[in-house]
Write a protein that holds these residues in place. Structure first.
Motif, PDB file in Angstrom:
ATOM      1  N   ILE A 103       0.480  -1.291  -0.260  1.00 15.50           N
ATOM      2  CA  ILE A 103      -0.337   0.237  -0.104  1.00 15.50           C
ATOM      3  C   ILE A 103       0.314   1.240  -0.178  1.00 15.50           C
ATOM      4  CG2 ILE A 103      -2.126   1.599   1.405  1.00 15.50           C
ATOM      5  CD1 ILE A 103      -2.578  -1.728   2.413  1.00 15.50           C
ATOM      6  N   PHE A 158       2.462   1.121  -3.178  1.00  9.62           N
ATOM      7  CA  PHE A 158       1.198   2.176  -4.143  1.00  9.62           C
ATOM      8  C   PHE A 158       1.129   3.920  -4.781  1.00  9.62           C
ATOM      9  CE2 PHE A 158      -2.753   2.589  -5.055  1.00  9.62           C
ATOM     10  CZ  PHE A 158      -2.966   2.501  -6.789  1.00  9.62           C
ATOM     11  N   PHE A 159       0.885   3.730  -3.089  1.00  7.94           N
ATOM     12  CA  PHE A 159       0.577   5.048  -2.927  1.00  7.94           C
ATOM     13  C   PHE A 159       1.811   6.377  -3.186  1.00  7.94           C
ATOM     14  CE2 PHE A 159      -2.611   3.880  -0.029  1.00  7.94           C
ATOM     15  CZ  PHE A 159      -3.514   4.596  -1.203  1.00  7.94           C
TER      16      PHE A 159
END
Length: 123
Positions: A5, A8-9
């Protein structure tokens, strides 16, 4: 899972930044004004112009102003005489005496063009 995550961000932020830069950025262009070119020609005659500035003027076409493009082509012909030989001056001069006289005529003509152009343009 938290690493995925986070990556990804961060990747999303970088890609959004690149997309915004491409959407709102402008491509680099060489768009000198007539006054800037006149100033360059005066600097060349006074032996105070940098070689880089002079060579950039000679090497990049000026598409936005046909009269400036003609001046650039004439100056290019001065630098490389009819036989294709380089006509450099001495003691820091970019041109020799004969071509400097021709450059004065080009600068005088450009000065008349600059004085004749309107102060503001309507678009």
């Amino acid at each position: 899972m938290i690493e995925f995550i986070l990556v990804f961000f961060i990747s999303l932020l970088v890609l959004l930044g690149v997309a915004l830069a491409l959407a709102f950025g402008k491509a680099p262009t060489y768009r000198p004004s007539r006054q800037e070119i006149l100033s360059l020609l005066v600097d060349v005659m006074e032996k105070s112009a940098s070689t880089e500035r002079w060579e950039m003027f000679l090497s990049l076409p000026i598409n936005h102003d046909p009269e400036l493009e003609n001046v650039r082509k004439e100056c290019l012909l001065l630098v490389f005489n009819r036989e294709g030989e380089l006509t450099e001056g001495i003691n820091g001069a970019l041109l020799n005496k004969a071509t400097m006289a021709e450059l004065r005529a080009i600068a005088a003509r450009l000065n008349r063009i600059v004085k004749a152009e309107p102060i503001s343009k309507l678009f």
